[in-house]
Motif scaffolding. Structure first.
Motif, PDB file in Angstrom:
ATOM      1  N   ALA A  50      37.325  -9.176 -26.359  1.00  0.00           N
ATOM      2  CA  ALA A  50      36.370  -8.244 -25.767  1.00  0.00           C
ATOM      3  C   ALA A  50      35.733  -8.821 -24.508  1.00  0.00           C
ATOM      4  CB  ALA A  50      35.292  -7.895 -26.792  1.00  0.00           C
ATOM      5  N   GLU A  51      35.434 -10.094 -24.542  1.00  0.00           N
ATOM      6  CA  GLU A  51      34.708 -10.708 -23.430  1.00  0.00           C
ATOM      7  C   GLU A  51      35.617 -11.000 -22.249  1.00  0.00           C
ATOM      8  OE1 GLU A  51      31.499 -11.426 -23.029  1.00  0.00           O
ATOM      9  OE2 GLU A  51      31.685 -12.599 -21.188  1.00  0.00           O
ATOM     10  N   MET A 167      37.607   1.182 -19.167  1.00  0.00           N
ATOM     11  CA  MET A 167      36.167   1.138 -18.877  1.00  0.00           C
ATOM     12  C   MET A 167      35.469   0.014 -19.621  1.00  0.00           C
ATOM     13  SD  MET A 167      35.201   5.161 -18.793  1.00  0.00           S
ATOM     14  CE  MET A 167      33.472   4.975 -18.390  1.00  0.00           C
ATOM     15  N   GLN A 168      36.156  -0.545 -20.610  1.00  0.00           N
ATOM     16  CA  GLN A 168      35.561  -1.643 -21.376  1.00  0.00           C
ATOM     17  C   GLN A 168      35.729  -2.985 -20.668  1.00  0.00           C
ATOM     18  OE1 GLN A 168      37.428  -4.180 -23.290  1.00  0.00           O
ATOM     19  NE2 GLN A 168      35.454  -5.108 -23.785  1.00  0.00           N
ATOM     20  N   LEU A 169      36.597  -3.041 -19.682  1.00  0.00           N
ATOM     21  CA  LEU A 169      36.898  -4.324 -19.028  1.00  0.00           C
ATOM     22  C   LEU A 169      35.641  -4.981 -18.469  1.00  0.00           C
ATOM     23  CD1 LEU A 169      40.202  -3.363 -17.204  1.00  0.00           C
ATOM     24  CD2 LEU A 169      39.948  -5.065 -19.003  1.00  0.00           C
ATOM     25  N   ASN A 170      35.542  -6.255 -18.690  1.00  0.00           N
ATOM     26  CA  ASN A 170      34.390  -7.016 -18.228  1.00  0.00           C
ATOM     27  C   ASN A 170      34.519  -7.268 -16.722  1.00  0.00           C
ATOM     28  OD1 ASN A 170      32.297  -8.768 -17.855  1.00  0.00           O
ATOM     29  ND2 ASN A 170      32.895 -10.205 -19.473  1.00  0.00           N
ATOM     30  N   GLN A 216      28.813 -17.034 -29.964  1.00  0.00           N
ATOM     31  CA  GLN A 216      27.744 -16.058 -30.168  1.00  0.00           C
ATOM     32  C   GLN A 216      27.992 -15.214 -31.404  1.00  0.00           C
ATOM     33  OE1 GLN A 216      26.662 -13.745 -26.753  1.00  0.00           O
ATOM     34  NE2 GLN A 216      24.985 -12.738 -27.829  1.00  0.00           N
ATOM     35  N   THR A 217      29.243 -14.850 -31.655  1.00  0.00           N
ATOM     36  CA  THR A 217      29.499 -13.912 -32.751  1.00  0.00           C
ATOM     37  C   THR A 217      29.802 -14.597 -34.071  1.00  0.00           C
ATOM     38  OG1 THR A 217      30.413 -11.700 -33.068  1.00  0.00           O
ATOM     39  CG2 THR A 217      32.004 -13.490 -32.771  1.00  0.00           C
TER      40      THR A 217
ATOM     41  N   ARG B  76      26.005  -4.452 -24.698  1.00  0.00           N
ATOM     42  CA  ARG B  76      25.836  -4.881 -23.314  1.00  0.00           C
ATOM     43  C   ARG B  76      26.253  -3.731 -22.397  1.00  0.00           C
ATOM     44  NH1 ARG B  76      29.584  -8.518 -19.560  1.00  0.00           N
ATOM     45  NH2 ARG B  76      28.106  -8.868 -17.878  1.00  0.00           N
ATOM     46  N   ARG B  78      26.476  -2.186 -18.559  1.00  0.00           N
ATOM     47  CA  ARG B  78      26.417  -2.517 -17.136  1.00  0.00           C
ATOM     48  C   ARG B  78      26.858  -1.317 -16.336  1.00  0.00           C
ATOM     49  NH1 ARG B  78      29.002  -7.791 -14.109  1.00  0.00           N
ATOM     50  NH2 ARG B  78      29.276  -6.431 -12.332  1.00  0.00           N
ATOM     51  N   ARG B  81      28.029   1.594 -18.336  1.00  0.00           N
ATOM     52  CA  ARG B  81      29.145   1.489 -19.280  1.00  0.00           C
ATOM     53  C   ARG B  81      28.810   0.437 -20.324  1.00  0.00           C
ATOM     54  NH1 ARG B  81      33.966  -0.859 -16.799  1.00  0.00           N
ATOM     55  NH2 ARG B  81      32.624  -1.577 -15.115  1.00  0.00           N
ATOM     56  N   VAL B  82      29.159   0.705 -21.561  1.00  0.00           N
ATOM     57  CA  VAL B  82      28.987  -0.341 -22.569  1.00  0.00           C
ATOM     58  C   VAL B  82      30.251  -1.208 -22.554  1.00  0.00           C
ATOM     59  CG1 VAL B  82      29.756   1.218 -24.423  1.00  0.00           C
ATOM     60  CG2 VAL B  82      28.553  -0.872 -24.986  1.00  0.00           C
ATOM     61  N   LEU B  83      30.045  -2.515 -22.443  1.00  0.00           N
ATOM     62  CA  LEU B  83      31.175  -3.428 -22.279  1.00  0.00           C
ATOM     63  C   LEU B  83      31.460  -4.235 -23.531  1.00  0.00           C
ATOM     64  CD1 LEU B  83      30.299  -4.878 -18.770  1.00  0.00           C
ATOM     65  CD2 LEU B  83      31.911  -3.056 -19.292  1.00  0.00           C
ATOM     66  N   LYS B  84      30.397  -4.583 -24.231  1.00  0.00           N
ATOM     67  CA  LYS B  84      30.602  -5.473 -25.370  1.00  0.00           C
ATOM     68  C   LYS B  84      29.477  -5.305 -26.366  1.00  0.00           C
ATOM     69  CE  LYS B  84      32.088 -10.076 -26.568  1.00  0.00           C
ATOM     70  NZ  LYS B  84      31.158 -10.290 -27.661  1.00  0.00           N
ATOM     71  N   GLU B  86      27.225  -7.272 -29.317  1.00  0.00           N
ATOM     72  CA  GLU B  86      26.827  -8.524 -29.948  1.00  0.00           C
ATOM     73  C   GLU B  86      25.984  -8.165 -31.160  1.00  0.00           C
ATOM     74  OE1 GLU B  86      28.126 -11.102 -28.793  1.00  0.00           O
ATOM     75  OE2 GLU B  86      28.486 -10.794 -26.654  1.00  0.00           O
ATOM     76  N   MET B 479      25.355   4.677 -24.020  1.00  0.00           N
ATOM     77  CA  MET B 479      25.730   5.219 -22.712  1.00  0.00           C
ATOM     78  C   MET B 479      25.892   6.730 -22.813  1.00  0.00           C
ATOM     79  SD  MET B 479      29.745   4.081 -22.417  1.00  0.00           S
ATOM     80  CE  MET B 479      30.203   5.159 -21.050  1.00  0.00           C
TER      81      MET B 479
END
Lengths: 284, 739
Positions: A50-51, A167-170, A216-217, B76, B78, B81-84, B86, B479
Motif C-alpha cells: 500500500a505504501e 488513485m491509491q498510488l502514493n 507502523q502496522t 491518510r 491527500r 484522495r485516500v491513499l492508505k 493506518e 473522501m
C-alpha cells in the motif's frame, strides 16, 4: 579491487566496514525483528504494497518468482530441535516465521557490482536504488545473499492499477516500469518527511518520529525501527541489550544466551537488521 | 426532526439510545491545533476545503469494515484522495495497528469492479437504471401504498451494529416484520450459546494477558476467531517474559497454531473428549476441586480415564499428562474454543466440556470476566451465523417471503449445495441486493442498489468482541464518493423508511443528519460535560466514543457434556476442514488483488485453491505435492492441487474458504473452488448451527488442470541448516529477559 590488491590485503577482505566510517553519518537507520513476537500474519507485507506502490504480478508471473514483496514472510517447517522427543509426525512447536526486508547492509554486496552506480549508500546508512540510473543489469540482485531485490521484468501497471485503483498510488514515490530493479527503502519517503519536519522545527529527528509502513502496522510490535546513532532510540537500546554491534565481523557476547543475531553474519555484509531468536516452551 | 408527538422514550429509541441506563462518558477536551500550525494531523471531516494542504497527507479517523472486529483506522488523505489506512491509536480494539485485510480496505474502495449504477431486472436481464427509477421500483414494491404485506418482507444481512442496525430494525418495524436473518460463515454461534448457558452472557471478556497458559481448542486467536488485531496485541504481552504458554489443539494448523508452544492434532471431533480427559487428570491426579461441578458431570469426567481418551482422540498419553500438569501448575490459565471444535454435530457438547475446564481451573473472574451491561443494547452487534441462512432459505422455500433485502452477505456463494438456495430464492418475487460489487447474489437480484464504499460512508459500530475498554466506533467518509449514484447503507435505509413512515423520517435530509440528531439526543449526562457540537467533533476526531458499562460478575453453571462416540464412515474416511484464514476470509476479499497475491500464512499458496493433507495420507493415496485431487462428499466434489505438510491430522483434509467465485470481478471470478458447496447437511444437535467441520469426504487423484495449478511463495520448506530462524527455550528467555 584487483586480484593483486585482494591477495595483498587478504586479512582485510570484506572487512572494510570494521574501519568504521558510518559514525560520521547523519543517521544510521536500523531495525530489530523479534521472532518471539512475530506471528507471521503478513500485515507488514500488505502495508508495504500500500505504501510503496508495489505492483501485482498475477499468478503466472508469481510462479516465475517475480512477486514484488519488498517485505515478505518466510515460513519454515523444520523443528528448531529445542527438545528431544519432539514428534516427527507433527510440527509440535508450530511453524517458524521470518519477516525479510532489505537488510540495508553497510558492506552491501549489491552495491559494488552495479555498473552504473544506481545502487549506492546514502549518508543515512541506507542502501538506496536510483531508479533513473538503473539499466537493469540485475547484477545487484544476483549478488544479494538475501534475495531482496525485485526486478520489473514487465510493466505491471495495467494489471496492478486499472482505474480507479491508480488513485491509491502514493504520490511520494514513483511507479517503477519495465527494466528497473527495486527494493525496500525503509520507507525513505517517510524518513524524508520526518527530517524535513525536524529541520523546520530546528530540532533533531526524535525516536518515534518516523516508522516504515511495516513497523507502523505490525499488530504484534515485532518490528522496531530507529536511528542507530541515537543512543536513546529503542532500536539502539535493543541492539545493545542483545550485544549485537554494527561494524563487527564477529560479535562478542558476554552472555551467550542473549537472543540477538544477524542473518548470514558470516558473509560480512554488516546488515542493519538484527533478529531476536524465536522462543518456545519445551516443558510441555 | 418533526413531530412533537413523539415522546422522549420513543425518541431515544428512534435515535438508537434506547435502554440507556449508564453514563456514556466523553473524551477529554481535544487540543485544537489548526493544520496550518502543522502539529495536529487528526482532524474532523467537518473542516471545509481548506483541510486540503497540497503535498501533505491529512489523517481522518474512521472504522474498518473488512470484518466485524471494528478496528479503528486513520485514513491518510491527500488532495482529496485516500491513499492508505493506518490503525487508530485511540481505539482500544487495535491500538494503532491493522491486519492485512484492514490494509486492503483501500482496494475495496478503489476496486475497478465496483457497481456504479442501480440495476433493475427487466425482461429477464439486469439493466442499469437511474436511482430515481430504482427508488420508484422500491416504492412500488415496498412503500406504504404498495400491496406488500409488510410481515412478508425480510432482511438477510451479515453482522450489523450501531445506528445502521437501529435504522434496519426501524425499517422492519415500519413494515411490521420481524424477519431479520443474520448470516456469517465465520462465526462463534456455538461458543456464544455455551457462553450464554454457562456464564449468562454471549461474549465475556477474555484476558489472554493475565493467563499463564492458554489452551485453545481450535480458537484462531490471532487469525479468524474474534478480533484478529486485538488478540495479536494481547499475544505480544502474553508472550513477553514471564512468557505464557500457548497450547493449540486442532485438526489443521491455523495461524495461531503456527505460533503454539505445543501443537496437538486430535482426531477431528474428539476435542471434547480430550477436554474431559484433561479434566479427569486435573481432578484425579492434581487434586483440583470439582465441587463446583454437578455430581453427574463429575461422574462423567471420572469415566474418561486417560487410556480411554488416548484411544478416542489419538493424542499421546504423555501429552495429555503434560498438558494437565502445566495447567495445574501455572494458574490462572484460559481455555478457549474455535470453529474446529464448535462446528461438529456435538459441537455444543465439546465446547461445554472445554469451557468447563475454566471452572475447574478457577479461571472465572480472573481470565474470564463479564463484559458488563452495555448501556445501548439497540446498538450492539447482531451476530450472524449459518443457521440464519438456513432459516431464511426455509422460509423462502415455504413462500413466506415476498420481498427480501440483502446486505453484507453473498448467500448464493456461501450456501452449501444441499440448501438448493438458488431455487428457493426464485420463490421470492422481489429481491433487493445492496452491494458494492457484482457478486453471485447480485446476479440473481431483481434490483441491485450500488453501495458507497466503507471509506465513503457514515456509520457507528459496536465491535462484536469488546475488550475491557468499551467503545462505539465512528465511521466517517474519508473522501468524496467516487460514483455519484452510489449511496451509503444508512441513506438507503432512510429512503426505505421514508417510503413507509414519511411523517417520522421525512425530517432527516440524509443519514448524516440522522446521526447528528442521534448524537444530540444522547442525554447530556452521557456527554462528559461537553456540548453537542463538541461531543460530535470529539467523536469524529478520536474515532471512538468511550462507553461506561455497569459491572457484572459471572457465576458459572457448568453444563453436563454428553459426548457421543465418534462414528466411522468407511466410504468417506476423511473429515473436511473448510479452513478460514486471515486474508480472503469467507470469500468476501477474493476481489482484492493484494490479498490474492499475499501468500496464505501456512501453505504459502497464492491466487488459487489448494487441498491440505498429511504427507502420510498423501503417500497412502499415491498423490504428491502439486498434483490434483478430487475431494468428494455425498453432496458433490471439488478438485484442487495438493499441498502436503505435517500440520494437519492424517484423518483430515483441509480446503480453504475464499475462492471458487462465479462472479465477483476480474480478480476473483473463475479461480479455485469453494468447499462450502460440498458440505453435508449436518448440524450441531443442540443449537441447530450447521456443522461446517462435520462433513465426511473421500479423496482420489484427479487430472492435472494447468489453469488451476498451485503457485506458492518461496522455494525452501526448511532452513537447510542455515541460521535463519533460530530458537531458544522459554526457560532461557525468562532468565535473560524476565527482569
Amino acid at each position: 579491487m584487483s586480484l593483486q590488491n585482494i591477495l595483498t590485503n587478504w586479512s582485510q577482505y570484506r572487512k572494510g566496514h570494521e574501519q568504521g566510517g558510518f559514525h560520521d553519518y547523519e543517521h544510521m537507520w536500523g531495525m530489530a525483528v523479534d521472532l518471539n513476537k512475530c506471528i507471521g500474519c503478513n500485515a507488514c507485507s500488505v502495508a508495504c504494497y500500500a505504501e510503496n506502490n508495489l505492483g501485482i504480478v498475477g499468478k503466472d508471473r508469481f510462479e516465475k518468482g517475480q512477486g514484488m514483496h519488498w517485505m515478505r514472510i518466510e515460513r519454515y517447517w523444520d523443528e528448531p530441535n529445542l527438545a528431544p522427543g519432539v514428534s516427527e509426525e507433527f510440527p509440535s512447536r508450530g511453524a517458524s516465521f521470518l519477516p525479510m526486508m532489505c537488510q540495508q547492509c553497510n558492506a552491501a554486496t549489491c552495491e559494488p557490482v552495479c555498473p552504473v552506480a544506481a545502487t549506492y549508500h546514502t549518508p543515512d546508512g541506507l542502501n538506496a536504488q536510483v531508479y533513473n540510473r538503473c539499466i537493469g543489469s540485475r547484477y545487484c540482485s544476483n549478488n544479494c545473499p538475501y534475495r531482496l531485490r525485485y526486478f520489473n521484468f514487465y510493466s505491471y501497471y495495467d494489471w496492478s492499477w486499472p482505474e480507479p485503483l491508480n488513485m491509491q498510488l502514493n504520490p511520494d514515490l514513483s511507479v517503477r516500469d519495465k527494466g528497473v530493479m527495486e527494493k525496500c527503502t525503509f520507507c525513505v519517503q517517510r524518513i524524508r518527511v520526518a527530517k524535513d519536519t525536524a529541520r523546520r522545527e530546528d530540532r533533531k529527528v526524535a525516536d518515534g518520529d518516523v516508522y516504515p509502513a511495516c513497523v507502523q502496522t505490525c499488530p504484534t510490535d515485532a518490528l522496531v525501527f530507529g536511528d542507530m546513532l541515537d543512543p536513546e532510540s529503542s532500536v539502539t537500546k535493543l541492539w545493545k541489550a542483545h550485544q549485537v554491534e554494527l561494524g563487527k565481523t564477529k560479535q562478542h557476547k558476554d552472555n551467550e544466551e542473549l537472543r540477538g543475531y544477524r542473518i548470514f553474519e558470516g558473509l560480512n555484509t554488516d546488515p542493519c537488521v538484527m533478529y531476536l531468536e524465536r522462543v518456545r516452551e519445551v516443558e510441555v | 426532526m418533526s413531530g412533537n408527538d413523539i415522546n422522549r422514550r420513543n425518541f431515544l429509541k428512534v435515535m438508537g439510545w434506547g435502554g440507556a441506563g449508564v453514563a456514556l462518558s466523553g473524551c477529554d477536551m481535544p487540543t485544537t491545533v489548526t493544520l496550518e500550525e502543522g502539529k495536529e494531523t487528526v482532524v474532523s471531516y467537518i473542516m471545509p476545503e481548506e483541510y486540503v494542504i497540497p503535498g501533505q497527507g491529512v489523517y481522518f479517523a474512521s472504522t474498518c469494515q473488512q470484518c466485524s472486529a471494528g478496528c479503528g483506522v486513520h485514513g491518510r488523505v491527500r488532495e482529496g484522495r485516500v491513499l492508505k489506512l493506518e490503525g487508530n491509536t485511540e481505539s482500544p480494539i487495535n491500538t494503532g495497528k491493522l491486519c492485512q485485510m484492514g490494509q486492503s480496505g483501500v482496494q475495496a474502495h478503489y476496486n475497478p469492479d465496483r457497481i456504479q449504477k442501480p440495476m433493475l431486472r427487466k425482461g429477464g436481464a439486469l439493466v442499469e437504471v437511474t436511482w430515481e427509477e430504482a427508488a420508484a421500483a422500491l416504492a412500488d414494491k415496498t412503500g406504504k401504498d404498495s400491496s406488500l404485506n409488510g410481515g412478508r418482507a425480510a432482511w438477510l444481512t451479515g453482522t450489523v451494529s450501531g445506528h445502521q442496525s437501529v435504522l434496519l430494525q426501524a425499517h422492519l418495524e415500519a413494515l411490521g416484520s420481524s424477519r431479520h436473518y443474520t448470516h456469517e460463515v465465520i462465526n462463534n454461534a456455538v461458543a456464544t450459546q455455551v457462553n450464554q448457558d454457562m456464564f449468562g452472557e454471549v461474549q465475556p471478556t477474555y484476558h489472554v494477558t493475565k493467563a499463564k497458559v492458554v489452551l485453545s481448542f481450535g480458537a484462531d486467536l490471532v487469525g479468524t476467531s474474534m478480533s484478529p488485531v486485538h488478540f495479536s496485541r494481547e499475544h505480544t504481552k502474553f508472550r513477553s517474559a514471564p512468557r505464557g504458554v500457548l497450547i493449540q489443539v486442532e485438526p489443521k494448523m491455523t495461524l495461531t497454531g503456527g505460533n503454539a508452544d505445543l501443537w496437538i492434532a486430535a482426531k477431528p471431533g474428539s476435542e471434547g473428549v480430550l477436554a474431559m480427559g484433561i479434566a479427569n487428570e486435573l481432578l484425579a491426579k492434581h487434586g483440583l476441586s470439582g465441587d463446583a461441578l454437578p455430581g453427574g458431570l463429575r461422574d462423567s469426567i471420572a469415566s474418561y480415564n486417560t487410556d480411554k481418551v488416548v484411544e478416542i482422540t489419538g493424542v499421546a498419553k504423555t501429552k495429555i499428562v503434560e498438558v494437565a500438569k502445566v495447567l495445574a501448575e501455572r494458574s490462572p490459565s484460559l481455555v478457549l474454543t474455535g470453529a474446529s471444535t464448535e462446528a461438529h454435530e456435538h459441537g455444543y457438547q465439546s465446547v461445554a466440556a472445554a469451557m468447563m475446564l475454566n471452572v475447574i481451573l478457577g479461571n472465572i473472574g480472573k481470565t474470564i470476566t463479564s463484559s458488563g451491561e452495555f448501556p445501548f443494547p439497540q446498538l450492539t452487534a447482531k451476530r450472524g451465523d449459518m443457521k440464519g441462512l438456513l432459516a431464511f432459505a426455509e422460509h423462502a422455500d415455504k413462500g413466506e417471503i415476498d420481498v427480501a433485502f440483502f446486505y453484507g452477505v453473498n448467500p448464493v456463494y456461501t450456501a452449501p449445495k444441499f440448501l438448493n438456495l438458488e431455487q428457493k430464492l426464485d420463490k421470492i418475487p422481489f429481491k433487493v441486493v445492496l452491494t458494492q460489487f457484482y457478486d453471485e447474489t447480485a446476479n440473481r437480484a431483481d434490483l441491485v442498489l450500488p453501495l458507497a464504499s466503507a471509506l465513503e460512508d457514515w456509520g457507528t459500530h459496536v465491535p462484536g468482541y469488546l475488550p475491557e475498554d468499551k467503545i462505539i466506533s465512528m465511521q466517517q467518509p474519508l473522501m468524496e464518493k467516487l460514483y455519484k449514484e452510489t449511496h451509503g447503507l444508512g441513506d438507503v435505509l432512510l429512503s426505505l423508511l421514508k417510503m413507509r413512515k414519511p411523517e417520522e423520517y421525512e425530517g432527516f435530509a440524509d443519514y448524516y443528519a440522522f446521526l447528528r440528531e442521534a448524537f444530540a439526543a444522547i442525554p447530556s449526562d452521557h456527554k462528559g460535560g461537553v456540548g453537542d457540537e463538541k461531543f460530535w467533533m470529539q467523536a469524529l476526531q478520536f474515532g471512538v466514543i468511550p462507553v461506561n458499562v455497569a459491572e457484572r460478575s459471572i457465576k458459572p453453571t457448568p453444563i453436563e457434556a454428553d459426548l457421543p462416540a465418534l462414528k466411522e464412515d468407511i466410504s468417506y474416511p476423511f473429515y473436511l476442514v473448510p479452513s478460514a484464514h486471515l486474508g480472503l476470509w469467507d470469500g468476501r476479499h477474493a476481489n482484492l488483488p493484494w490479498l490474492q497475491e499475499a501468500p496464505d500464512q501456512i501453505s504459502k499458496v497464492v491466487w488459487g485453491s489448494w487441498v491440505e493433507m498429511h504427507p502420510k495420507t498423501a503417500a497412502r493415496l499415491g498423490v504428491e505435492n502439486g498434483e490434483f485431487v478430487r475431494v468428494e462428499s455425498m453432496q458433490g466434489s471439488i478438485e484442487a492441487p495438493l499441498y502436503t505438510h505435517r500440520g494437519i491430522h492424517p484423518n483430515a483434509v483441509a480446503v480453504p474458504l475464499g475462492q471458487g467465485h462465479e462472479e465477483y470481478g476480474r480478480y476473483a471470478k473463475g479461480r479455485g473452488v469453494n468447499p462450502l458447496k460440498i458440505l453435508n447437511p449436518v448440524t450441531d444437535e443442540k443449537t441447530g448451527e450447521p456443522a461446517l467441520y462435520g462433513t465426511r469426504v473421500q479423496v482420489a487423484k484427479a487430472p492435472f488442470d494447468e489453469k488451476q495449478k498451485m503457485v506458492r511463495f518461496g522455494g525452501s520448506e526448511t532452513q537447510v541448516g542455515r541460521k535463519l530462524v533460530a530458537s531458544i527455550t522459554a526457560d532461557v528467555f525468562n532468565r535473560t529477559e524476565g527482569a
